[in-house]
Design an enzyme around this catalytic site. Structure first.
Site, PDB file in Angstrom:
ATOM      1  N   THR A  69       0.653  -1.252  -0.101  1.00 45.20           N
ATOM      2  CA  THR A  69       0.058   0.020   0.011  1.00 45.20           C
ATOM      3  C   THR A  69       0.765   1.166  -0.020  1.00 45.20           C
ATOM      4  O   THR A  69       2.217   1.182  -0.093  1.00 45.20           O
ATOM      5  CB  THR A  69      -1.065   0.124   1.198  1.00 45.20           C
ATOM      6  OG1 THR A  69      -2.029   1.041   0.948  1.00 45.20           O
ATOM      7  CG2 THR A  69      -0.532  -0.109   2.487  1.00 45.20           C
ATOM      8  N   LYS A  73       3.281   0.875  -3.989  1.00 43.98           N
ATOM      9  CA  LYS A  73       2.711   0.226  -4.931  1.00 43.98           C
ATOM     10  C   LYS A  73       3.429   0.181  -6.311  1.00 43.98           C
ATOM     11  O   LYS A  73       3.540  -0.773  -7.165  1.00 43.98           O
ATOM     12  CB  LYS A  73       1.184   0.471  -5.270  1.00 43.98           C
ATOM     13  CG  LYS A  73       0.370   0.179  -4.214  1.00 43.98           C
ATOM     14  CD  LYS A  73      -1.123   0.460  -4.664  1.00 43.98           C
ATOM     15  CE  LYS A  73      -2.047   0.097  -3.407  1.00 43.98           C
ATOM     16  NZ  LYS A  73      -3.473   0.363  -3.611  1.00 43.98           N
ATOM     17  N   ASP A 109      -6.782  -4.470  -7.031  1.00 45.46           N
ATOM     18  CA  ASP A 109      -7.937  -3.393  -6.574  1.00 45.46           C
ATOM     19  C   ASP A 109      -8.744  -3.343  -7.652  1.00 45.46           C
ATOM     20  O   ASP A 109     -10.075  -3.251  -7.400  1.00 45.46           O
ATOM     21  CB  ASP A 109      -6.976  -1.981  -6.700  1.00 45.46           C
ATOM     22  CG  ASP A 109      -6.425  -2.071  -5.383  1.00 45.46           C
ATOM     23  OD1 ASP A 109      -6.792  -2.527  -4.389  1.00 45.46           O
ATOM     24  OD2 ASP A 109      -5.329  -1.150  -5.431  1.00 45.46           O
ATOM     25  N   GLY A 134     -12.252  11.118 -10.611  1.00 46.65           N
ATOM     26  CA  GLY A 134     -10.887  10.663  -9.916  1.00 46.65           C
ATOM     27  C   GLY A 134      -9.884  10.250 -10.905  1.00 46.65           C
ATOM     28  O   GLY A 134     -10.446   9.462 -11.921  1.00 46.65           O
ATOM     29  N   GLY A 136      -6.520   9.269  -9.608  1.00 42.61           N
ATOM     30  CA  GLY A 136      -5.655   8.683  -8.713  1.00 42.61           C
ATOM     31  C   GLY A 136      -5.453   7.077  -9.015  1.00 42.61           C
ATOM     32  O   GLY A 136      -5.826   6.479  -9.842  1.00 42.61           O
ATOM     33  N   GLY A 137      -4.711   6.659  -7.754  1.00 43.80           N
ATOM     34  CA  GLY A 137      -4.386   4.778  -7.927  1.00 43.80           C
ATOM     35  C   GLY A 137      -5.742   4.309  -8.337  1.00 43.80           C
ATOM     36  O   GLY A 137      -5.785   3.246  -8.786  1.00 43.80           O
ATOM     37  N   ALA A 138      -6.843   4.535  -7.367  1.00 43.40           N
ATOM     38  CA  ALA A 138      -8.026   3.802  -7.523  1.00 43.40           C
ATOM     39  C   ALA A 138      -8.738   3.908  -8.719  1.00 43.40           C
ATOM     40  O   ALA A 138      -9.171   2.915  -9.369  1.00 43.40           O
ATOM     41  CB  ALA A 138      -8.976   4.122  -6.214  1.00 43.40           C
ATOM     42  N   GLY A 252     -18.240   0.844  -1.378  1.00 44.35           N
ATOM     43  CA  GLY A 252     -16.890   0.378  -1.715  1.00 44.35           C
ATOM     44  C   GLY A 252     -16.317  -0.546  -0.752  1.00 44.35           C
ATOM     45  O   GLY A 252     -15.166  -1.094  -0.946  1.00 44.35           O
TER      46      GLY A 252
HETATM   47  P1  NDP Z   1      -4.927   8.997  -4.819  1.00 49.92           P
HETATM   48  O1  NDP Z   1      -4.409  10.029  -3.717  1.00 49.92           O
HETATM   49  O2  NDP Z   1      -4.157   8.234  -5.644  1.00 49.92           O
HETATM   50  O3  NDP Z   1      -6.174   9.714  -5.700  1.00 49.92           O
HETATM   51  C1  NDP Z   1      -6.852  10.580  -4.950  1.00 49.92           C
HETATM   52  C2  NDP Z   1      -8.072  11.336  -6.066  1.00 49.92           C
HETATM   53  O4  NDP Z   1      -9.009  11.922  -5.290  1.00 49.92           O
HETATM   54  C3  NDP Z   1      -7.277  12.187  -7.014  1.00 49.92           C
HETATM   55  O5  NDP Z   1      -8.067  12.034  -8.127  1.00 49.92           O
HETATM   56  C4  NDP Z   1      -7.859  13.506  -6.471  1.00 49.92           C
HETATM   57  O6  NDP Z   1      -8.066  14.566  -7.523  1.00 49.92           O
HETATM   58  C5  NDP Z   1      -9.255  13.395  -5.850  1.00 49.92           C
HETATM   59  N1  NDP Z   1      -9.606  14.369  -4.674  1.00 49.92           N
HETATM   60  C6  NDP Z   1      -9.267  14.132  -3.495  1.00 49.92           C
HETATM   61  N2  NDP Z   1      -9.680  15.203  -2.890  1.00 49.92           N
HETATM   62  C7  NDP Z   1     -10.455  15.909  -3.856  1.00 49.92           C
HETATM   63  C8  NDP Z   1     -11.438  16.979  -3.730  1.00 49.92           C
HETATM   64  N3  NDP Z   1     -11.522  17.634  -2.464  1.00 49.92           N
HETATM   65  N4  NDP Z   1     -12.201  17.265  -4.976  1.00 49.92           N
HETATM   66  C9  NDP Z   1     -11.829  16.759  -5.920  1.00 49.92           C
HETATM   67  N5  NDP Z   1     -11.080  15.668  -6.088  1.00 49.92           N
HETATM   68  C10 NDP Z   1     -10.308  15.221  -5.029  1.00 49.92           C
HETATM   69  O7  NDP Z   1      -5.827   7.962  -3.725  1.00 49.92           O
HETATM   70  P2  NDP Z   1      -6.392   6.550  -4.134  1.00 49.92           P
HETATM   71  O8  NDP Z   1      -6.966   6.592  -5.518  1.00 49.92           O
HETATM   72  O9  NDP Z   1      -5.353   5.617  -4.043  1.00 49.92           O
HETATM   73  O10 NDP Z   1      -7.487   6.547  -3.188  1.00 49.92           O
HETATM   74  C11 NDP Z   1      -8.833   7.199  -3.443  1.00 49.92           C
HETATM   75  C12 NDP Z   1      -9.866   6.641  -2.357  1.00 49.92           C
HETATM   76  O11 NDP Z   1      -9.934   5.309  -2.823  1.00 49.92           O
HETATM   77  C13 NDP Z   1      -9.100   6.466  -1.046  1.00 49.92           C
HETATM   78  O12 NDP Z   1     -10.353   7.134  -0.357  1.00 49.92           O
HETATM   79  C14 NDP Z   1      -9.158   5.029  -0.929  1.00 49.92           C
HETATM   80  O13 NDP Z   1      -9.685   4.718   0.546  1.00 49.92           O
HETATM   81  C15 NDP Z   1     -10.148   4.384  -1.714  1.00 49.92           C
HETATM   82  N6  NDP Z   1      -9.751   3.250  -2.353  1.00 49.92           N
HETATM   83  C16 NDP Z   1     -10.682   2.249  -1.840  1.00 49.92           C
HETATM   84  C17 NDP Z   1     -10.626   0.888  -2.307  1.00 49.92           C
HETATM   85  C18 NDP Z   1     -11.462  -0.353  -1.959  1.00 49.92           C
HETATM   86  O14 NDP Z   1     -11.191  -1.355  -2.006  1.00 49.92           O
HETATM   87  N7  NDP Z   1     -12.756  -0.055  -1.812  1.00 49.92           N
HETATM   88  C19 NDP Z   1      -9.194   0.375  -2.966  1.00 49.92           C
HETATM   89  C20 NDP Z   1      -8.072   1.707  -3.218  1.00 49.92           C
HETATM   90  C21 NDP Z   1      -8.666   2.790  -2.805  1.00 49.92           C
HETATM   91  P3  NDP Z   1      -6.518  15.216  -8.007  1.00 49.92           P
HETATM   92  O15 NDP Z   1      -5.735  14.633  -8.816  1.00 49.92           O
HETATM   93  O16 NDP Z   1      -7.093  16.580  -8.508  1.00 49.92           O
HETATM   94  O17 NDP Z   1      -5.641  15.598  -6.649  1.00 49.92           O
END
Ligand code: NDP
Length: 288
Positions: A69, A73, A109, A134, A136-138, A252
């Protein structure tokens, strides 16, 4: 005569930094107990600089598998002997199997999300249109699997435009998917022909669970499938608002359980007891 006794355990766990609050241990150990397996799962705090030594230690101590994690990763990849195609496209490994000293990387994932979509919402992504909040990683894990599973189109909506476009380019280049970027404004409308909307941001995660993605909720139509990646709380404000508009919702918790269940099967070769795992996690989150 008594069977030969062994006090040795088969070892698995997770490398993270931080790692203390990672709840995967609760559901994986519940699954080991349910199947009466002499296996353990450990939360291991591995600072970034120590990752190479920690990976070497897995071989030395005969670990059977490990999860990765934040922040490992991506950085773990150079230390692996083999990496599955989907994980290579994502540029991220969350699960490693150790077989005869060989480290084999996978990413469960996005597959966990697909299984939740298929088993719990009865949606086959083939030919469906997706909008993903979004990048990010997810979001990356989910959209790569959706693309590989034949999604008709994927629209990425992200606050940071560069990150959003980067994900679109990756999908188009490596999967041939029809993908496009859309800027995020407060009045974001969900196009009428969208089949599935996914919040793949961290908006709504405990303890900031009063927050919800900004969009025009009036454009959520009855029958739209609306998913959240946030596992805690499982019932987010986003899902509540979508359900109030007549959407079919998927939380989720399912994704989290199924990604763990897929890792469990890779490590043990046994089908994971998903009901036991889901119950263990839900009880854990309810106690917070
Ligand atoms: P990252 O940090 O890689 O990505 C975060 C994403 O959220 C980015 O796209 C970011 O946008 C966006 N974001 C965060 N805050 C805001 C906001 N206030 N307004 C708009 N966009 C926002 O995190 P991950 O992708 O790794 O994780 C994201 C979520 O997924 C986490 O909460 C995690 O708990 C959940 N998750 C759940 C899993 C499951 O099995 N259910 C597995 C993996 C993750 P920007 O690029 O603009 O910053």
């Amino acid at each position: 005569m008594k069977d030969q006794t062994s006090y040795r355990m088969e070892l698995t766990g997770v490398f993270g930094f931080p790692v203390d609050e990672n709840p995967t241990v609760v559901m994986i150990e519940a699954a080991f107990r349910a199947l009466d397996l002499p296996w353990r799962y450990l939360n291991l705090r591995v600072p970034p600089a120590d990752l190479p030594a920690a990976v070497k230690g897995l071989r030395a101590m005969g670990f059977r598998g490990i999860n990765l994690t934040i922040p490992h990763k991506r950085d773990v990849i150079p230390y692996l002997d083999e990496v599955a195609d989907n994980a290579r496209i994502m540029g991220a490994v969350n699960t490693v199997c150790i077989e005869q000293g060989r480290l084999i990387g996978a990413n469960t994932d996005g597959k966990g999300f697909l299984r939740a979509l298929n088993d719990d919402a009865q949606v086959n992504p083939d030919g469906r249109k997706f909008m993903i909040l979004g990048a990010g990683g997810a979001a990356r894990a989910i959209t790569v699997e959706l693309a590989l599973a034949g999604a008709a189109s994927i629209v990425i909506v992200n606050r940071d435009e560069g990150r959003g476009r980067e994900l679109v380019d990756l999908l188009v280049e490596h999967t041939g998917a029809r993908a496009a970027y859309q800027p995020w404004n407060d009045d974001l409308a969900i196009p009428e022909d969208t089949n599935v909307l996914v919040n793949a941001t961290s908006i709504g995660l405990y303890p900031q669970d009063e927050e919800m993605p900004r969009l025009n909720y009036a454009t959520i139509k009855p029958g739209l499938v609306v998913c959240d990646v946030i596992p805690n709380p499982p019932r987010t404000r986003f899902l509540e608002a979508a359900a109030a508009r007549g959407a079919v919702t998927l939380d989720g918790l399912g994704m989290l359980v199924y990604q763990g269940a897929i890792a469990f099967k890779l490590w043990t070769g046994r089908e994971a007891p998903v009901a036991v795992m889901k119950q263990a996690l839900a009880a854990e989150f309810a106690a917070q």
